[in-house]
Design a protein around this motif. Structure first.
Motif, PDB file in Angstrom:
ATOM      1  N   LYS A   1      -4.530   3.336 -14.875  1.00  0.00           N
ATOM      2  CA  LYS A   1      -4.511   1.792 -15.443  1.00  0.00           C
ATOM      3  C   LYS A   1      -3.063   1.391 -14.670  1.00  0.00           C
ATOM      4  CE  LYS A   1      -6.703   2.707 -19.772  1.00  0.00           C
ATOM      5  NZ  LYS A   1      -6.585   2.864 -21.158  1.00  0.00           N
ATOM      6  N   GLU A   2      -2.120   1.904 -14.600  1.00  0.00           N
ATOM      7  CA  GLU A   2      -0.891   1.454 -13.896  1.00  0.00           C
ATOM      8  C   GLU A   2      -1.188   0.895 -12.648  1.00  0.00           C
ATOM      9  OE1 GLU A   2       3.961   2.410 -13.229  1.00  0.00           O
ATOM     10  OE2 GLU A   2       2.633   3.743 -14.367  1.00  0.00           O
ATOM     11  N   LEU A   3      -1.901   1.721 -11.848  1.00  0.00           N
ATOM     12  CA  LEU A   3      -2.054   1.413 -10.326  1.00  0.00           C
ATOM     13  C   LEU A   3      -2.854   0.077 -10.316  1.00  0.00           C
ATOM     14  CD1 LEU A   3      -2.512   5.010  -8.555  1.00  0.00           C
ATOM     15  CD2 LEU A   3      -0.964   3.070  -8.117  1.00  0.00           C
ATOM     16  N   LEU A   4      -4.058   0.273 -11.363  1.00  0.00           N
ATOM     17  CA  LEU A   4      -4.862  -0.991 -11.395  1.00  0.00           C
ATOM     18  C   LEU A   4      -3.974  -2.301 -11.451  1.00  0.00           C
ATOM     19  CD1 LEU A   4      -7.860  -2.069 -10.829  1.00  0.00           C
ATOM     20  CD2 LEU A   4      -8.124  -1.577 -13.351  1.00  0.00           C
ATOM     21  N   GLN A   5      -3.213  -2.114 -12.641  1.00  0.00           N
ATOM     22  CA  GLN A   5      -2.324  -3.448 -13.006  1.00  0.00           C
ATOM     23  C   GLN A   5      -1.479  -3.746 -11.801  1.00  0.00           C
ATOM     24  OE1 GLN A   5      -0.434  -1.885 -16.370  1.00  0.00           O
ATOM     25  NE2 GLN A   5      -2.008  -2.430 -18.101  1.00  0.00           N
ATOM     26  N   ARG A   6      -0.945  -2.931 -11.019  1.00  0.00           N
ATOM     27  CA  ARG A   6       0.146  -3.386 -10.119  1.00  0.00           C
ATOM     28  C   ARG A   6      -0.956  -4.020  -8.970  1.00  0.00           C
ATOM     29  NH1 ARG A   6       4.956  -0.721  -8.900  1.00  0.00           N
ATOM     30  NH2 ARG A   6       5.872   0.148 -10.574  1.00  0.00           N
ATOM     31  N   ILE A   7      -2.144  -3.353  -8.745  1.00  0.00           N
ATOM     32  CA  ILE A   7      -2.820  -4.097  -7.667  1.00  0.00           C
ATOM     33  C   ILE A   7      -3.353  -5.525  -8.057  1.00  0.00           C
ATOM     34  CG2 ILE A   7      -5.048  -4.092  -6.529  1.00  0.00           C
ATOM     35  CD1 ILE A   7      -4.949  -0.878  -6.604  1.00  0.00           C
ATOM     36  N   ARG A   8      -3.478  -5.633  -9.440  1.00  0.00           N
ATOM     37  CA  ARG A   8      -4.086  -6.944  -9.942  1.00  0.00           C
ATOM     38  C   ARG A   8      -2.549  -7.938  -9.959  1.00  0.00           C
ATOM     39  NH1 ARG A   8      -7.478  -4.945 -15.060  1.00  0.00           N
ATOM     40  NH2 ARG A   8      -9.554  -4.865 -14.185  1.00  0.00           N
TER      41      ARG A   8
ATOM     42  N   ARG B   1       1.996   9.297  -6.026  1.00  0.00           N
ATOM     43  CA  ARG B   1       2.563  10.417  -5.692  1.00  0.00           C
ATOM     44  C   ARG B   1       3.330  10.934  -7.045  1.00  0.00           C
ATOM     45  NH1 ARG B   1       3.192   8.966  -0.368  1.00  0.00           N
ATOM     46  NH2 ARG B   1       1.317   9.829   1.025  1.00  0.00           N
ATOM     47  N   ALA B   2       4.417  10.336  -7.041  1.00  0.00           N
ATOM     48  CA  ALA B   2       5.508  10.539  -8.216  1.00  0.00           C
ATOM     49  C   ALA B   2       4.645  10.591  -9.661  1.00  0.00           C
ATOM     50  CB  ALA B   2       6.456   9.200  -8.143  1.00  0.00           C
ATOM     51  N   LYS B   3       3.959   9.599  -9.899  1.00  0.00           N
ATOM     52  CA  LYS B   3       3.174   9.863 -11.281  1.00  0.00           C
ATOM     53  C   LYS B   3       2.441  11.123 -11.358  1.00  0.00           C
ATOM     54  CE  LYS B   3       4.505   6.064 -13.409  1.00  0.00           C
ATOM     55  NZ  LYS B   3       5.168   6.112 -14.485  1.00  0.00           N
ATOM     56  N   LEU B   4       1.808  11.512 -10.310  1.00  0.00           N
ATOM     57  CA  LEU B   4       0.871  12.693 -10.366  1.00  0.00           C
ATOM     58  C   LEU B   4       1.824  13.902 -10.481  1.00  0.00           C
ATOM     59  CD1 LEU B   4      -1.757  11.825  -7.796  1.00  0.00           C
ATOM     60  CD2 LEU B   4      -1.976  11.886 -10.187  1.00  0.00           C
TER      61      LEU B   4
ATOM     62  N   ARG C   1       0.956  -1.229  -0.041  1.00  0.00           N
ATOM     63  CA  ARG C   1      -0.105  -0.057   0.195  1.00  0.00           C
ATOM     64  C   ARG C   1       0.983   1.289  -0.001  1.00  0.00           C
ATOM     65  NH1 ARG C   1      -3.812   2.946   3.792  1.00  0.00           N
ATOM     66  NH2 ARG C   1      -5.380   3.459   2.445  1.00  0.00           N
ATOM     67  N   GLU C   2       1.962   1.175   0.782  1.00  0.00           N
ATOM     68  CA  GLU C   2       2.845   2.456   0.898  1.00  0.00           C
ATOM     69  C   GLU C   2       3.374   2.591  -0.493  1.00  0.00           C
ATOM     70  OE1 GLU C   2       3.489   5.531   2.708  1.00  0.00           O
ATOM     71  OE2 GLU C   2       1.924   4.444   3.640  1.00  0.00           O
ATOM     72  N   ARG C   3       4.024   1.420  -0.890  1.00  0.00           N
ATOM     73  CA  ARG C   3       4.511   1.445  -2.259  1.00  0.00           C
ATOM     74  C   ARG C   3       3.787   2.049  -3.493  1.00  0.00           C
ATOM     75  NH1 ARG C   3       7.118  -3.029  -0.191  1.00  0.00           N
ATOM     76  NH2 ARG C   3       5.777  -4.430  -1.142  1.00  0.00           N
ATOM     77  N   LEU C   4       2.708   1.695  -3.500  1.00  0.00           N
ATOM     78  CA  LEU C   4       1.580   2.131  -4.263  1.00  0.00           C
ATOM     79  C   LEU C   4       1.270   3.668  -3.968  1.00  0.00           C
ATOM     80  CD1 LEU C   4      -0.836  -0.783  -4.374  1.00  0.00           C
ATOM     81  CD2 LEU C   4       0.536  -0.183  -6.158  1.00  0.00           C
TER      82      LEU C   4
END
Length: 96
Positions: A80-87, A29-32, A21-24
């Motif tokens: 999409k990138e976050l969703l892929q990471r979670i999946r 933050r970095a992407k935004l 969760r912290e890594r996500l």
């Protein structure tokens, strides 16, 4: 409690336990920052404050006005990138 709520709670707990969760959050933050979202939202906040006047705006008002705009400004590629990471995390830890 609904099954959906229990599943979400279990996933969230696993994300926290594994530190994902912290890594996500850091990735988000970095992407935004990278895509200019932070600067766009900051400018929008300034516009809202100018429009309403500094003495007539509260933090709650600002959050209420800015939240929909902030969500809308998040690029689809970031979502999409976050969703892929979670999946991918869920696939690796399918024993939930």
């Amino acid at each position: 409690m609904s099954k959906d709520y229990q599943l979400r709670a279990a996933i969230n707990q696993k994300l926290i336990e594994m530190g994902e969760r912290e890594r996500l959050k850091e990735l988000l933050r970095a992407k935004l920052v990278e895509c200019g979202w932070k600067d766009q939202l900051k400018a929008h906040c300034k516009d809202v404050i100018r429009e309403k006047g500094l003495d007539h705006v509260t933090v709650e008002d600002l959050v209420t006005d800015v939240t929909p705009k902030g969500r809308a400004l998040v690029p689809d590629s970031v979502k999409k990138e976050l969703l892929q990471r979670i999946r991918a995390f869920l696939v690796q830890h399918a024993a939930l």
